[in-house]
Design a protein around this motif. Sequence first.
Motif, PDB file in Angstrom:
ATOM      1  N   PHE A   1      -8.252  -4.574  -1.814  1.00 48.64           N
ATOM      2  CA  PHE A   1      -8.983  -4.886  -0.602  1.00 48.64           C
ATOM      3  C   PHE A   1      -8.148  -5.577   0.467  1.00 48.64           C
ATOM      4  O   PHE A   1      -8.652  -5.917   1.527  1.00 48.64           O
ATOM      5  CB  PHE A   1     -10.198  -5.751  -0.943  1.00 48.64           C
ATOM      6  N   ALA A   2      -6.887  -5.810   0.208  1.00 46.48           N
ATOM      7  CA  ALA A   2      -6.059  -6.488   1.199  1.00 46.48           C
ATOM      8  C   ALA A   2      -4.660  -5.903   1.197  1.00 46.48           C
ATOM      9  O   ALA A   2      -4.158  -5.483   0.177  1.00 46.48           O
ATOM     10  CB  ALA A   2      -5.991  -7.976   0.889  1.00 46.48           C
ATOM     11  N   GLN A   3      -4.088  -5.865   2.364  1.00 42.87           N
ATOM     12  CA  GLN A   3      -2.686  -5.496   2.495  1.00 42.87           C
ATOM     13  C   GLN A   3      -1.972  -6.709   3.067  1.00 42.87           C
ATOM     14  O   GLN A   3      -2.049  -6.979   4.271  1.00 42.87           O
ATOM     15  CB  GLN A   3      -2.516  -4.287   3.417  1.00 42.87           C
ATOM     16  N   GLN A   4      -1.325  -7.440   2.195  1.00 44.12           N
ATOM     17  CA  GLN A   4      -0.703  -8.678   2.619  1.00 44.12           C
ATOM     18  C   GLN A   4       0.704  -8.768   2.040  1.00 44.12           C
ATOM     19  O   GLN A   4       0.977  -8.255   0.946  1.00 44.12           O
ATOM     20  CB  GLN A   4      -1.517  -9.882   2.158  1.00 44.12           C
ATOM     21  N   VAL A   5       1.579  -9.434   2.769  1.00 42.69           N
ATOM     22  CA  VAL A   5       2.905  -9.743   2.262  1.00 42.69           C
ATOM     23  C   VAL A   5       3.148 -11.231   2.477  1.00 42.69           C
ATOM     24  O   VAL A   5       2.494 -11.858   3.307  1.00 42.69           O
ATOM     25  CB  VAL A   5       4.006  -8.910   2.963  1.00 42.69           C
ATOM     26  N   ALA A   6       4.062 -11.789   1.717  1.00 39.18           N
ATOM     27  CA  ALA A   6       4.356 -13.212   1.841  1.00 39.18           C
ATOM     28  C   ALA A   6       5.836 -13.452   1.565  1.00 39.18           C
ATOM     29  O   ALA A   6       6.533 -12.601   1.009  1.00 39.18           O
ATOM     30  CB  ALA A   6       3.496 -14.036   0.886  1.00 39.18           C
TER      31      ALA A   6
ATOM     32  N   ILE B   1       3.566   2.801  10.599  1.00 42.23           N
ATOM     33  CA  ILE B   1       3.044   3.509   9.423  1.00 42.23           C
ATOM     34  C   ILE B   1       1.575   3.159   9.180  1.00 42.23           C
ATOM     35  O   ILE B   1       1.039   3.406   8.105  1.00 42.23           O
ATOM     36  CB  ILE B   1       3.894   3.258   8.156  1.00 42.23           C
ATOM     37  N   LYS B   2       0.952   2.574  10.203  1.00 43.47           N
ATOM     38  CA  LYS B   2      -0.502   2.378  10.231  1.00 43.47           C
ATOM     39  C   LYS B   2      -1.013   1.473   9.113  1.00 43.47           C
ATOM     40  O   LYS B   2      -2.116   1.676   8.602  1.00 43.47           O
ATOM     41  CB  LYS B   2      -1.236   3.734  10.173  1.00 43.47           C
ATOM     42  N   THR B   3      -0.222   0.475   8.734  1.00 41.59           N
ATOM     43  CA  THR B   3      -0.730  -0.545   7.827  1.00 41.59           C
ATOM     44  C   THR B   3      -1.570  -1.535   8.635  1.00 41.59           C
ATOM     45  O   THR B   3      -1.611  -1.489   9.868  1.00 41.59           O
ATOM     46  CB  THR B   3       0.430  -1.291   7.140  1.00 41.59           C
ATOM     47  N   ALA B   4      -2.214  -2.433   7.927  1.00 42.07           N
ATOM     48  CA  ALA B   4      -3.024  -3.466   8.584  1.00 42.07           C
ATOM     49  C   ALA B   4      -2.647  -4.825   8.002  1.00 42.07           C
ATOM     50  O   ALA B   4      -3.498  -5.611   7.581  1.00 42.07           O
ATOM     51  CB  ALA B   4      -4.502  -3.184   8.393  1.00 42.07           C
ATOM     52  N   LEU B   5      -1.357  -5.094   7.996  1.00 42.29           N
ATOM     53  CA  LEU B   5      -0.855  -6.332   7.421  1.00 42.29           C
ATOM     54  C   LEU B   5      -1.168  -7.516   8.327  1.00 42.29           C
ATOM     55  O   LEU B   5      -1.112  -7.399   9.554  1.00 42.29           O
ATOM     56  CB  LEU B   5       0.655  -6.250   7.204  1.00 42.29           C
ATOM     57  N   ASP B   6      -1.456  -8.645   7.717  1.00 42.15           N
ATOM     58  CA  ASP B   6      -1.691  -9.867   8.467  1.00 42.15           C
ATOM     59  C   ASP B   6      -0.378 -10.309   9.110  1.00 42.15           C
ATOM     60  O   ASP B   6       0.627 -10.491   8.414  1.00 42.15           O
ATOM     61  CB  ASP B   6      -2.225 -10.946   7.525  1.00 42.15           C
ATOM     62  N   THR B   7      -0.368 -10.480  10.411  1.00 42.93           N
ATOM     63  CA  THR B   7       0.859 -10.871  11.113  1.00 42.93           C
ATOM     64  C   THR B   7       1.165 -12.354  10.945  1.00 42.93           C
ATOM     65  O   THR B   7       2.262 -12.792  11.300  1.00 42.93           O
ATOM     66  CB  THR B   7       0.757 -10.521  12.606  1.00 42.93           C
ATOM     67  N   ASP B   8       0.226 -13.111  10.423  1.00 43.83           N
ATOM     68  CA  ASP B   8       0.459 -14.527  10.124  1.00 43.83           C
ATOM     69  C   ASP B   8       0.992 -14.610   8.692  1.00 43.83           C
ATOM     70  O   ASP B   8       0.242 -14.814   7.738  1.00 43.83           O
ATOM     71  CB  ASP B   8      -0.842 -15.318  10.272  1.00 43.83           C
ATOM     72  N   VAL B   9       2.290 -14.430   8.552  1.00 43.21           N
ATOM     73  CA  VAL B   9       2.914 -14.324   7.232  1.00 43.21           C
ATOM     74  C   VAL B   9       2.944 -15.690   6.544  1.00 43.21           C
ATOM     75  O   VAL B   9       3.436 -16.670   7.106  1.00 43.21           O
ATOM     76  CB  VAL B   9       4.338 -13.744   7.349  1.00 43.21           C
ATOM     77  N   GLN B  10       2.430 -15.728   5.324  1.00 47.35           N
ATOM     78  CA  GLN B  10       2.341 -16.973   4.573  1.00 47.35           C
ATOM     79  C   GLN B  10       3.544 -17.164   3.655  1.00 47.35           C
ATOM     80  O   GLN B  10       4.312 -16.242   3.386  1.00 47.35           O
ATOM     81  CB  GLN B  10       1.052 -16.984   3.742  1.00 47.35           C
ATOM     82  N   VAL B  11       3.690 -18.402   3.178  1.00 45.47           N
ATOM     83  CA  VAL B  11       4.742 -18.773   2.228  1.00 45.47           C
ATOM     84  C   VAL B  11       4.074 -19.174   0.917  1.00 45.47           C
ATOM     85  O   VAL B  11       3.100 -19.932   0.922  1.00 45.47           O
ATOM     86  CB  VAL B  11       5.590 -19.939   2.765  1.00 45.47           C
ATOM     87  N   VAL B  12       4.581 -18.667  -0.197  1.00 49.13           N
ATOM     88  CA  VAL B  12       4.036 -19.024  -1.509  1.00 49.13           C
ATOM     89  C   VAL B  12       5.171 -19.362  -2.466  1.00 49.13           C
ATOM     90  O   VAL B  12       6.298 -18.910  -2.294  1.00 49.13           O
ATOM     91  CB  VAL B  12       3.176 -17.898  -2.121  1.00 49.13           C
TER      92      VAL B  12
ATOM     93  N   THR C   1       4.282 -20.659  -8.573  1.00 50.10           N
ATOM     94  CA  THR C   1       3.168 -21.276  -9.289  1.00 50.10           C
ATOM     95  C   THR C   1       1.881 -21.316  -8.477  1.00 50.10           C
ATOM     96  O   THR C   1       0.842 -21.744  -8.994  1.00 50.10           O
ATOM     97  CB  THR C   1       3.538 -22.711  -9.718  1.00 50.10           C
ATOM     98  N   ASP C   2       1.911 -20.880  -7.227  1.00 48.56           N
ATOM     99  CA  ASP C   2       0.689 -20.827  -6.426  1.00 48.56           C
ATOM    100  C   ASP C   2      -0.218 -19.719  -6.946  1.00 48.56           C
ATOM    101  O   ASP C   2       0.214 -18.562  -7.049  1.00 48.56           O
ATOM    102  CB  ASP C   2       1.001 -20.542  -4.954  1.00 48.56           C
ATOM    103  N   GLN C   3      -1.468 -20.034  -7.234  1.00 50.36           N
ATOM    104  CA  GLN C   3      -2.402 -18.997  -7.645  1.00 50.36           C
ATOM    105  C   GLN C   3      -2.558 -17.952  -6.553  1.00 50.36           C
ATOM    106  O   GLN C   3      -2.828 -16.769  -6.823  1.00 50.36           O
ATOM    107  CB  GLN C   3      -3.765 -19.616  -7.985  1.00 50.36           C
ATOM    108  N   ALA C   4      -2.333 -18.368  -5.298  1.00 49.90           N
ATOM    109  CA  ALA C   4      -2.464 -17.457  -4.158  1.00 49.90           C
ATOM    110  C   ALA C   4      -1.440 -16.339  -4.184  1.00 49.90           C
ATOM    111  O   ALA C   4      -1.567 -15.362  -3.436  1.00 49.90           O
ATOM    112  CB  ALA C   4      -2.336 -18.237  -2.851  1.00 49.90           C
ATOM    113  N   ILE C   5      -0.436 -16.452  -5.049  1.00 49.56           N
ATOM    114  CA  ILE C   5       0.587 -15.408  -5.108  1.00 49.56           C
ATOM    115  C   ILE C   5      -0.027 -14.043  -5.402  1.00 49.56           C
ATOM    116  O   ILE C   5       0.460 -13.005  -4.940  1.00 49.56           O
ATOM    117  CB  ILE C   5       1.661 -15.764  -6.169  1.00 49.56           C
TER     118      ILE C   5
END
Length: 213
Positions: free
Chosen positions: A17-22, A50-61, A64-68
């Motif tokens: 459900f998400a296209q995200q990179v970090a 390439i028509k992705t919908a990545l969040d432009t607010d790139v996060q840092v993980v 050990t972050d569960q958010a990974i």
Amino acid sequence: MKAIVKIILCFLTCHAFAQQVAILKYSGGGDWYANPTAVPNLVKFTNAHIKTALDTDVQVVSPTDQAIFNYPVLFMTGHGHVSFTDDEITKLKTYLKSGGFLHISDNYGMDRYIRPLIAELFPNQPLTELPNDHPIFHQTFNFPQGLPKIHEHDKKRPEALGVFYEGRLVILYDFECDLSDGWEDPAVHNDPEEVRMKALKMGANIIEYAFKH
């Protein structure tokens, strides 16, 4: 066992459900924060071409972050010392085995730390060079000669090195290439536009391939 299953299910749900990179943060004194404009620029380029919908607010993980598990693709770069604790190694291995993908871009100076780290993560899966006909070079953009050379450094040929787990590419390590340098704002390195476009197109291929596999 139940905990591992929950982690995998969480990862698969996030992947669907998400296209995200970090950006992956590490300890040891190396500059994990190098190339601050690189990944945001790559995300914008990938969304546009390439028509992705990545969040432009790139996060840092950190490992050990569960958010990974919210990020199917992680990027890691720097110039120097890299180290992970045993717990971080375990968590990063779980992330990769559960469907995650890590791209490591040697910004010159990481190699002597990265190879032992990869061997610790996957002692039974050797780091191997990807052939020029590997699909990662033939996504939206075609690179018949394989990984492009962005910066010279030792004037050696660029190498796209990978680790496979159960047939899936889980780590891509670009060496003697400086691929992520080519994603930075033009004024940072004053690269010719042709070289910068090669870097961004190859980066977009990496994201495209990682989401498909």
